[in-house]
Design a protein around this motif. Structure first.
Motif, PDB file in Angstrom:
ATOM      1  N   ILE A   9      -7.034   0.798  -2.084  1.00  0.00           N
ATOM      2  CA  ILE A   9      -5.978   1.306  -1.219  1.00  0.00           C
ATOM      3  C   ILE A   9      -4.917   1.912  -2.120  1.00  0.00           C
ATOM      4  O   ILE A   9      -4.245   1.197  -2.869  1.00  0.00           O
ATOM      5  CB  ILE A   9      -5.343   0.202  -0.352  1.00  0.00           C
ATOM      6  N   THR A  10      -4.770   3.240  -2.089  1.00  0.00           N
ATOM      7  CA  THR A  10      -3.729   3.878  -2.880  1.00  0.00           C
ATOM      8  C   THR A  10      -2.473   3.985  -2.030  1.00  0.00           C
ATOM      9  O   THR A  10      -2.507   4.400  -0.873  1.00  0.00           O
ATOM     10  CB  THR A  10      -4.197   5.241  -3.434  1.00  0.00           C
ATOM     11  N   ILE A  11      -1.359   3.579  -2.619  1.00  0.00           N
ATOM     12  CA  ILE A  11      -0.118   3.345  -1.892  1.00  0.00           C
ATOM     13  C   ILE A  11       0.875   4.477  -2.176  1.00  0.00           C
ATOM     14  O   ILE A  11       1.068   4.864  -3.336  1.00  0.00           O
ATOM     15  CB  ILE A  11       0.504   1.999  -2.302  1.00  0.00           C
ATOM     16  N   ALA A  12       1.528   4.937  -1.135  1.00  0.00           N
ATOM     17  CA  ALA A  12       2.514   6.010  -1.264  1.00  0.00           C
ATOM     18  C   ALA A  12       3.928   5.441  -1.307  1.00  0.00           C
ATOM     19  O   ALA A  12       4.233   4.431  -0.673  1.00  0.00           O
ATOM     20  CB  ALA A  12       2.385   6.985  -0.099  1.00  0.00           C
ATOM     21  N   ASP A  13       4.810   6.132  -2.041  1.00  0.00           N
ATOM     22  CA  ASP A  13       6.213   5.735  -2.158  1.00  0.00           C
ATOM     23  C   ASP A  13       7.182   6.776  -1.595  1.00  0.00           C
ATOM     24  O   ASP A  13       8.391   6.536  -1.578  1.00  0.00           O
ATOM     25  CB  ASP A  13       6.570   5.495  -3.629  1.00  0.00           C
ATOM     26  N   SER A  14       6.659   7.929  -1.172  1.00  0.00           N
ATOM     27  CA  SER A  14       7.507   9.001  -0.669  1.00  0.00           C
ATOM     28  C   SER A  14       6.669   9.880   0.248  1.00  0.00           C
ATOM     29  O   SER A  14       5.432   9.748   0.292  1.00  0.00           O
ATOM     30  CB  SER A  14       8.066   9.843  -1.824  1.00  0.00           C
ATOM     31  N   LEU A  15       7.282  10.793   0.955  1.00  0.00           N
ATOM     32  CA  LEU A  15       6.512  11.684   1.819  1.00  0.00           C
ATOM     33  C   LEU A  15       5.627  12.635   1.011  1.00  0.00           C
ATOM     34  O   LEU A  15       4.453  12.815   1.370  1.00  0.00           O
ATOM     35  CB  LEU A  15       7.460  12.445   2.749  1.00  0.00           C
ATOM     36  N   PRO A  16       6.121  13.254  -0.070  1.00  0.00           N
ATOM     37  CA  PRO A  16       5.204  14.066  -0.884  1.00  0.00           C
ATOM     38  C   PRO A  16       4.035  13.253  -1.439  1.00  0.00           C
ATOM     39  O   PRO A  16       2.894  13.729  -1.459  1.00  0.00           O
ATOM     40  CB  PRO A  16       6.100  14.594  -2.009  1.00  0.00           C
ATOM     41  N   GLU A  17       4.306  12.028  -1.873  1.00  0.00           N
ATOM     42  CA  GLU A  17       3.221  11.190  -2.390  1.00  0.00           C
ATOM     43  C   GLU A  17       2.266  10.775  -1.272  1.00  0.00           C
ATOM     44  O   GLU A  17       1.071  10.589  -1.508  1.00  0.00           O
ATOM     45  CB  GLU A  17       3.796   9.963  -3.083  1.00  0.00           C
ATOM     46  N   SER A  18       2.777  10.632  -0.052  1.00  0.00           N
ATOM     47  CA  SER A  18       1.908  10.343   1.089  1.00  0.00           C
ATOM     48  C   SER A  18       0.900  11.467   1.276  1.00  0.00           C
ATOM     49  O   SER A  18      -0.298  11.230   1.502  1.00  0.00           O
ATOM     50  CB  SER A  18       2.746  10.158   2.360  1.00  0.00           C
ATOM     51  N   GLU A  19       1.370  12.708   1.190  1.00  0.00           N
ATOM     52  CA  GLU A  19       0.463  13.855   1.314  1.00  0.00           C
ATOM     53  C   GLU A  19      -0.552  13.877   0.179  1.00  0.00           C
ATOM     54  O   GLU A  19      -1.742  14.139   0.391  1.00  0.00           O
ATOM     55  CB  GLU A  19       1.284  15.142   1.336  1.00  0.00           C
ATOM     56  N   GLN A  20      -0.105  13.575  -1.035  1.00  0.00           N
ATOM     57  CA  GLN A  20      -1.021  13.527  -2.180  1.00  0.00           C
ATOM     58  C   GLN A  20      -2.063  12.419  -2.008  1.00  0.00           C
ATOM     59  O   GLN A  20      -3.237  12.591  -2.382  1.00  0.00           O
ATOM     60  CB  GLN A  20      -0.229  13.299  -3.464  1.00  0.00           C
ATOM     61  N   SER A  21      -1.652  11.305  -1.439  1.00  0.00           N
ATOM     62  CA  SER A  21      -2.580  10.188  -1.254  1.00  0.00           C
ATOM     63  C   SER A  21      -3.687  10.552  -0.277  1.00  0.00           C
ATOM     64  O   SER A  21      -4.864  10.212  -0.487  1.00  0.00           O
ATOM     65  CB  SER A  21      -1.812   8.957  -0.755  1.00  0.00           C
ATOM     66  N   ILE A  22      -3.335  11.240   0.802  1.00  0.00           N
ATOM     67  CA  ILE A  22      -4.344  11.689   1.767  1.00  0.00           C
ATOM     68  C   ILE A  22      -5.324  12.646   1.094  1.00  0.00           C
ATOM     69  O   ILE A  22      -6.548  12.529   1.270  1.00  0.00           O
ATOM     70  CB  ILE A  22      -3.668  12.337   2.987  1.00  0.00           C
ATOM     71  N   ALA A  23      -4.810  13.561   0.304  1.00  0.00           N
ATOM     72  CA  ALA A  23      -5.681  14.505  -0.400  1.00  0.00           C
ATOM     73  C   ALA A  23      -6.618  13.780  -1.359  1.00  0.00           C
ATOM     74  O   ALA A  23      -7.798  14.141  -1.487  1.00  0.00           O
ATOM     75  CB  ALA A  23      -4.832  15.534  -1.151  1.00  0.00           C
ATOM     76  N   LEU A  24      -6.103  12.755  -2.020  1.00  0.00           N
ATOM     77  CA  LEU A  24      -6.931  11.998  -2.958  1.00  0.00           C
ATOM     78  C   LEU A  24      -8.061  11.280  -2.230  1.00  0.00           C
ATOM     79  O   LEU A  24      -9.199  11.227  -2.728  1.00  0.00           O
ATOM     80  CB  LEU A  24      -6.052  10.987  -3.697  1.00  0.00           C
ATOM     81  N   CYS A  25      -7.777  10.759  -1.056  1.00  0.00           N
ATOM     82  CA  CYS A  25      -8.823  10.097  -0.270  1.00  0.00           C
ATOM     83  C   CYS A  25      -9.927  11.059   0.125  1.00  0.00           C
ATOM     84  O   CYS A  25     -11.097  10.675   0.237  1.00  0.00           O
ATOM     85  CB  CYS A  25      -8.220   9.455   0.979  1.00  0.00           C
ATOM     86  N   HIS A  26      -9.582  12.315   0.359  1.00  0.00           N
ATOM     87  CA  HIS A  26     -10.598  13.311   0.688  1.00  0.00           C
ATOM     88  C   HIS A  26     -11.518  13.567  -0.498  1.00  0.00           C
ATOM     89  O   HIS A  26     -12.702  13.868  -0.324  1.00  0.00           O
ATOM     90  CB  HIS A  26      -9.936  14.610   1.120  1.00  0.00           C
ATOM     91  N   ALA A  27     -10.960  13.416  -1.706  1.00  0.00           N
ATOM     92  CA  ALA A  27     -11.762  13.655  -2.908  1.00  0.00           C
ATOM     93  C   ALA A  27     -12.615  12.448  -3.282  1.00  0.00           C
ATOM     94  O   ALA A  27     -13.682  12.602  -3.889  1.00  0.00           O
ATOM     95  CB  ALA A  27     -10.848  14.026  -4.075  1.00  0.00           C
ATOM     96  N   TYR A  28     -12.147  11.243  -2.903  1.00  0.00           N
ATOM     97  CA  TYR A  28     -12.830  10.017  -3.305  1.00  0.00           C
ATOM     98  C   TYR A  28     -13.025   9.123  -2.084  1.00  0.00           C
ATOM     99  O   TYR A  28     -12.081   8.453  -1.641  1.00  0.00           O
ATOM    100  CB  TYR A  28     -12.019   9.275  -4.371  1.00  0.00           C
ATOM    101  N   PRO A  29     -14.222   9.074  -1.531  1.00  0.00           N
ATOM    102  CA  PRO A  29     -14.451   8.327  -0.288  1.00  0.00           C
ATOM    103  C   PRO A  29     -14.292   6.818  -0.438  1.00  0.00           C
ATOM    104  O   PRO A  29     -14.218   6.115   0.569  1.00  0.00           O
ATOM    105  CB  PRO A  29     -15.895   8.684   0.078  1.00  0.00           C
ATOM    106  N   GLU A  30     -14.227   6.301  -1.670  1.00  0.00           N
ATOM    107  CA  GLU A  30     -14.018   4.860  -1.853  1.00  0.00           C
ATOM    108  C   GLU A  30     -12.544   4.471  -1.732  1.00  0.00           C
ATOM    109  O   GLU A  30     -12.177   3.320  -1.961  1.00  0.00           O
ATOM    110  CB  GLU A  30     -14.547   4.390  -3.213  1.00  0.00           C
TER     111      GLU A  30
END
Length: 263
Positions: A33-54
């Protein structure tokens, strides 16, 4: 095994994230579970999940960053929270009176707002606390989100026992391995396994013997071993229970793959 809280969008992972994830897989970590600390990081976290299904992720604004909160941010956060199945919680949110990078009244207001949003969306909450437990508990008791975990729990058991009474969970990091962390170890002894999760908080708080180095998800196995010894159970039993807790908390049944055998 699941690392229930790590920060994989952190710049410390920018140069070798694929290798970090490979080491985690070989250590038996089947989901992160990758955790976000800000709205920009929230967007980055979603993008990272698309790249890594685990991976799954959270979206939210940490108390350090709520000083930047604007009127339209609740709508922005709502869109992010409902945008993708990889988003499993609101977090990391809470209060931090140690650094006070944001004024206390702003922290309290935005924490309450994000708790209310999580309750409205029926999403779990990943909560941060540092030297603010009284106010944190008062706000949580008032809002009563559906699910909540106090991440990186370092508090004395008596101070956080109300959270367990309200049906919430505690999550523990490599701090438990530090020589001066007896309060944490005592809280672990008294916390029921059914209310516990395991995390690294990577790249921060590497466990002994890696203390002082960059932390990474593969080390969650060592944290789990240490906590299993404290609880007087096998690593397999601790892993089974805490993994089930994490799957249930984040609603991961359709996302978690069976991990490979650890090497």
């Amino acid at each position: 095994m699941i690392d229930s809280h790590c920060h994989l969008t952190d710049k410390k992972f920018a140069d070798d994230l694929p290798q970090v994830l490979d080491r985690a897989r070989r250590a038996g970590v089947g989901h992160l579970i990758t955790i976000a600390d800000s709205l920009p990081e929230s967007e980055q976290s979603i993008a990272l999940c698309h790249a890594y299904p685990e991976m799954s992720c959270t979206v939210g604004v940490h108390p350090h960053n709520v000083r930047k909160w604007h009127k339209g941010d609740r709508e922005h956060l709502t869109r992010l929270a409902t945008s993708d199945d990889c988003v499993r919680a609101i977090g990391e949110i809470g209060l931090d009176y140690h650094y006070e990078f944001s004024p206390r009244d702003v922290q309290q207001g935005v924490f309450r707002l994000q708790l209310e949003l999580a309750k409205e969306l029926n999403l779990p909450v990943v909560s941060h606390n540092r030297e603010s437990i009284k106010d944190l508990l008062e706000i949580i008791e008032d809002v009563r989100p559906t699910k909540l975990v106090l991440h990186c729990c370092t508090e004395r058991f008596a101070d956080i026992e109300p959270l367990l009474g309200w049906g919430y969970l505690l999550s523990f990091t490599g701090i438990a391995t530090y020589a001066d962390a007896e309060d944490v170890r005592e809280t672990i002894r008294r916390c029921p396994l059914e209310r516990m999760m395991i995390e690294t908080d990577a790249p921060y708080l590497a466990p002994v013997p890696h203390r002082g180095r960059r932390n990474e998800p593969a080390f969650v196995r060592e944290i789990a071993k240490f906590i299993a010894d404290i609880k007087g159970v096998s690593l397999e039993e601790l892993d089974h229970i805490t993994t089930n807790n994490t799957v249930e908390f984040f609603g991961l049944k359709s996302r978690v793959r069976r991990p490979p055998e650890a090497m």
